[in-house]
Every structure is written in C-alpha cells, then in structure tokens.
Write an enzyme that holds these catalytic residues in place. Sequence first.
Site, PDB file in Angstrom:
ATOM      1  N   ASP A  46      62.225  17.657  43.737  1.00 59.60           N
ATOM      2  CA  ASP A  46      61.076  18.327  43.127  1.00 59.60           C
ATOM      3  C   ASP A  46      60.773  17.740  41.752  1.00 59.60           C
ATOM      4  OD1 ASP A  46      59.198  20.748  43.258  1.00 59.60           O
ATOM      5  OD2 ASP A  46      60.134  20.986  41.293  1.00 59.60           O
ATOM      6  N   TYR A  51      56.737  16.362  34.343  1.00 54.48           N
ATOM      7  CA  TYR A  51      58.138  16.067  34.055  1.00 54.48           C
ATOM      8  C   TYR A  51      58.333  14.636  33.524  1.00 54.48           C
ATOM      9  CZ  TYR A  51      58.772  20.219  37.069  1.00 54.48           C
ATOM     10  OH  TYR A  51      58.687  21.462  37.649  1.00 54.48           O
ATOM     11  N   HIS A 112      50.140  22.989  40.156  1.00 58.17           N
ATOM     12  CA  HIS A 112      51.316  23.423  39.386  1.00 58.17           C
ATOM     13  C   HIS A 112      51.163  24.860  38.863  1.00 58.17           C
ATOM     14  CE1 HIS A 112      54.756  21.483  36.875  1.00 58.17           C
ATOM     15  NE2 HIS A 112      55.006  22.764  37.050  1.00 58.17           N
ATOM     16  N   LYS A 234      68.474  22.787  39.357  1.00 63.22           N
ATOM     17  CA  LYS A 234      68.592  21.532  38.591  1.00 63.22           C
ATOM     18  C   LYS A 234      70.005  21.486  38.003  1.00 63.22           C
ATOM     19  CE  LYS A 234      68.307  19.549  34.259  1.00 63.22           C
ATOM     20  NZ  LYS A 234      69.018  19.906  33.009  1.00 63.22           N
ATOM     21  N   ARG A 240      78.293  19.555  39.452  1.00 61.38           N
ATOM     22  CA  ARG A 240      77.392  20.698  39.672  1.00 61.38           C
ATOM     23  C   ARG A 240      76.374  20.424  40.773  1.00 61.38           C
ATOM     24  NH1 ARG A 240      75.852  22.927  33.628  1.00 61.38           N
ATOM     25  NH2 ARG A 240      77.784  24.101  33.313  1.00 61.38           N
ATOM     26  N   ASN A 244      76.238  22.992  43.977  1.00 61.83           N
ATOM     27  CA  ASN A 244      75.073  23.835  44.265  1.00 61.83           C
ATOM     28  C   ASN A 244      74.598  23.762  45.711  1.00 61.83           C
ATOM     29  OD1 ASN A 244      75.162  24.700  41.648  1.00 61.83           O
ATOM     30  ND2 ASN A 244      73.494  23.414  40.906  1.00 61.83           N
TER      31      ASN A 244
HETATM   32  N1  LIG Z   1      56.688  25.036  39.346  1.00 61.80           N
HETATM   33  C1  LIG Z   1      57.054  25.357  38.131  1.00 61.80           C
HETATM   34  O1  LIG Z   1      56.258  25.836  37.302  1.00 61.80           O
HETATM   35  C2  LIG Z   1      58.481  25.155  37.718  1.00 61.80           C
HETATM   36  C3  LIG Z   1      58.936  25.686  36.500  1.00 61.80           C
HETATM   37  C4  LIG Z   1      60.282  25.482  36.170  1.00 61.80           C
HETATM   38  C5  LIG Z   1      61.125  24.793  37.035  1.00 61.80           C
HETATM   39  N2  LIG Z   1      60.636  24.266  38.199  1.00 61.80           N
HETATM   40  C6  LIG Z   1      61.505  23.517  39.141  1.00 61.80           C
HETATM   41  O2  LIG Z   1      62.688  24.282  39.384  1.00 61.80           O
HETATM   42  C7  LIG Z   1      63.824  23.481  39.038  1.00 61.80           C
HETATM   43  C8  LIG Z   1      64.960  24.339  38.555  1.00 61.80           C
HETATM   44  O3  LIG Z   1      64.560  25.149  37.472  1.00 61.80           O
HETATM   45  P1  LIG Z   1      65.242  25.078  36.033  1.00 61.80           P
HETATM   46  O4  LIG Z   1      65.742  23.716  35.783  1.00 61.80           O
HETATM   47  O5  LIG Z   1      64.245  25.647  35.075  1.00 61.80           O
HETATM   48  O6  LIG Z   1      66.416  26.150  36.099  1.00 61.80           O
HETATM   49  P2  LIG Z   1      67.704  26.428  37.003  1.00 61.80           P
HETATM   50  O7  LIG Z   1      67.847  25.456  38.091  1.00 61.80           O
HETATM   51  O8  LIG Z   1      67.655  27.876  37.313  1.00 61.80           O
HETATM   52  O9  LIG Z   1      68.867  26.247  35.948  1.00 61.80           O
HETATM   53  C9  LIG Z   1      69.215  25.008  35.433  1.00 61.80           C
HETATM   54  C10 LIG Z   1      70.313  25.264  34.397  1.00 61.80           C
HETATM   55  O10 LIG Z   1      71.481  25.770  35.055  1.00 61.80           O
HETATM   56  C11 LIG Z   1      72.569  24.914  34.811  1.00 61.80           C
HETATM   57  N3  LIG Z   1      73.358  24.797  36.041  1.00 61.80           N
HETATM   58  C12 LIG Z   1      73.003  24.193  37.191  1.00 61.80           C
HETATM   59  N4  LIG Z   1      73.966  24.300  38.107  1.00 61.80           N
HETATM   60  C13 LIG Z   1      74.968  24.987  37.530  1.00 61.80           C
HETATM   61  C14 LIG Z   1      76.249  25.400  37.984  1.00 61.80           C
HETATM   62  N5  LIG Z   1      76.668  25.133  39.211  1.00 61.80           N
HETATM   63  N6  LIG Z   1      77.033  26.095  37.113  1.00 61.80           N
HETATM   64  C15 LIG Z   1      76.596  26.380  35.865  1.00 61.80           C
HETATM   65  N7  LIG Z   1      75.405  26.009  35.386  1.00 61.80           N
HETATM   66  C16 LIG Z   1      74.592  25.310  36.211  1.00 61.80           C
HETATM   67  C17 LIG Z   1      71.978  23.587  34.403  1.00 61.80           C
HETATM   68  O11 LIG Z   1      72.848  22.918  33.543  1.00 61.80           O
HETATM   69  P3  LIG Z   1      73.009  21.309  33.462  1.00 61.80           P
HETATM   70  O12 LIG Z   1      71.639  20.711  33.645  1.00 61.80           O
HETATM   71  O13 LIG Z   1      73.592  21.108  32.112  1.00 61.80           O
HETATM   72  O14 LIG Z   1      73.939  20.911  34.576  1.00 61.80           O
HETATM   73  C18 LIG Z   1      70.706  24.007  33.684  1.00 61.80           C
HETATM   74  O15 LIG Z   1      71.004  24.363  32.337  1.00 61.80           O
HETATM   75  C19 LIG Z   1      63.272  22.527  37.972  1.00 61.80           C
HETATM   76  O16 LIG Z   1      64.126  21.425  37.762  1.00 61.80           O
HETATM   77  C20 LIG Z   1      61.935  22.175  38.575  1.00 61.80           C
HETATM   78  O17 LIG Z   1      62.100  21.217  39.605  1.00 61.80           O
HETATM   79  C21 LIG Z   1      59.324  24.444  38.547  1.00 61.80           C
END
Ligand SMILES: NC(=O)c1ccc[n+]([C@@H]2O[C@H](COP(=O)([O-])OP(=O)(O)OC[C@H]3O[C@@H](n4cnc5c(N)ncnc54)[C@H](OP(=O)(O)O)[C@@H]3O)[C@@H](O)[C@H]2O)c1
Length: 277
Positions: A46, A51, A112, A234, A240, A244
Amino acid sequence: MQTVPTVSLNNGANIGSVGFGLYKVPLADSAHLTGLALEAGYRTLDTAALYANEEGVGQGVRAATEEWLDREDIFVTSKVWNDRHGYNATLAAFDESMDKLGLDYLDLYLVHWPCPDQDLYIPTYKALEKLYHDGRVRAIGVSNFEPEHLDRLLQETDVVPALNQIELHPWLQQRELRTLHEAAGIRTQAWSPLARGQLLEDPVLTSLAQAHSRSVAQIVLRWHHQCGVLSLPKASSAGRIAENIDIFDFTLSTEEMDAVAGLDRGHRSGSNPVLVG
Ligand SMILES: NC(=O)c1ccc[n+]([C@@H]2O[C@H](COP(=O)([O-])OP(=O)(O)OC[C@H]3O[C@@H](n4cnc5c(N)ncnc54)[C@H](OP(=O)(O)O)[C@@H]3O)[C@@H](O)[C@H]2O)c1
C-alpha cells in the site's frame, strides 16, 4: 515464509487479508522494505502519491519479479492525492504515479480522501472508472469515505468501489461503515490497524497477548482478520514485518472477540475525513 490468505473483491480480483503499509517509509528505505515484506510473505503493498516512495516500491516489486515472483502474484495499491481531484487532473496524476512505479498496470487505485469542501470526488472517481475500463488498473476504490460520500458515489457512478480504506482498530471500530460496506459489496480495509502503536499497552489486549503467548500487535491483527477486515500494518524491521503476518495459526474465541469489541471508544489516531479539504 508465511502464506497470507487472500479474499476476493467485488470484481473477482484477489487481495491479501494483510498487506504492507508504506506511509512514512522514506524513499531511501522503500525498495529494501518492499523486498523484505515480499520475502516475509506479503503480496499486498500500500503506497500513495503522498508517501513519495512510489519509485522505491516499484523498484522493490520489479526486483522481485525479475528474480523470483510473478507480477500477477503481487497486488500494488496507490492513491490520488487531494491536490489532484477532478477528472483530468486525476488522469494526469495516475500517469505520474505509474511513471514512478515503473509498472505496466496497477492493481488498485484509490481516491485518497473525499475532500468534501472541494466537491470533486465524483469526477475524480469517474477518472478512476475510465482507468479501470481502459485496463490500466485492475480494481478501483476509495479511502476515508464517510456514509454520505459513499451514498452519493453509489448513486452517481457506475463501478461499485472494491474497497473503502479507513482508519479502523479496536479503539475505532467503524461499525456503521462496515455494515454499509457489507450491504454494498465493498470490502473494508483498515489503515493504522495498530492505531499507530497507541493501543499496544491496552490492558485487555495485553492480557489476551499473554493468554496466547503472542504480541499485542498479533492479537490486534488477528482480530481484524477474524472480523473480515483487511489490514495494512506498517513496520520498519524484518522482525516486526514477519511478526505481523504470523497470525494465521491461532484463533480468538467468541468471548475474546467480544472483549475486543468492548474496547471501541471512537479514538482517531489520524484525521477526521469530514475535516480534510
Ligand atoms: N488511506 C489513508 O488515509 C491512510 C492513512 C494512514 C495510513 N494508511 C496506510 O496504513 C498503513 C498503516 O498505518 P500506520 O503506519 O499509520 O499505522 P500502524 O500500522 O497502525 O502502526 C505503525 C506503527 O506501529 C509500529 N509497529 C508495527 N508493528 C509492530 C509490532 N509488531 N510491535 C510493535 N510495534 C509495531 C510501527 O513501528 P516501526 O515502524 O518502528 O516498526 C509504527 O510505529 C500506512 O503505512 C499506510 O499504508 C493509509
């Protein structure tokens, strides 16, 4: 390597139950992390114009398809950003994304954010319909659409979105949208499925993690999977990234699913869609 189950979208295309999210992955790391994710077993990626890492994602995908994976087995999503709404602007934005990705086709292209103040999401989506009919993208959909935006889209356009990518996690369970999606044949995909790490110390989740000898992240991602919600965690390390998707060999009981259902508190870790212009 893990095998991530797939589910079918409303047009028959298949997408991974868990995909790899690349928001805030720096361009310099994005090809490497894309490669790590594919090696771990992810097949769904994704990214988005916002990004600024589409080049790296494309590079990672091409490296894998040159060496060991078929392009058809990888599912790449990108999204048109808010400053490119409108029919012609969206078509041009898609071409720019494809140049950066360096791929022959895209698997899924999303609007988006609806940006209701601009009031251009209908012509923006009609551009996606053209790209879909022209065969340049295998599926189209939306992100951050609230019920009122979806209702209007379903009335005024022809192709039912394959999915709506929304913020969703145990602290923001989005029941109204999930019910609406199910009735319309739209998949729900969770962004920030881990609430950006904010819920990792929730006592209910930590006790479930202890009971299953799993991490809290794995409990939460398993919950998404059992809810039928697609998720996009992410992560920045190989450990990690692998952790996941190591969630397909245990089950949360009905009582445990109910305990997580009880955690809903309307907590957003990101923006409210009606306020994003
Ligand atoms: N459509 C939209 O508007 C929108 C908005 C936001 C996000 N997104 C998509 O959704 C994806 C995920 O969202 P997000 O990155 O905001 O948040 P997320 O996936 O909920 O959380 C990511 C955070 O959690 C940590 N993490 C990941 N796996 C872990 C584990 N097993 N144990 C402990 N901590 C862990 C990561 O740390 P580290 O990175 O340090 O490992 C990072 O700080 C984005 O990358 C993007 O592709 C879309």
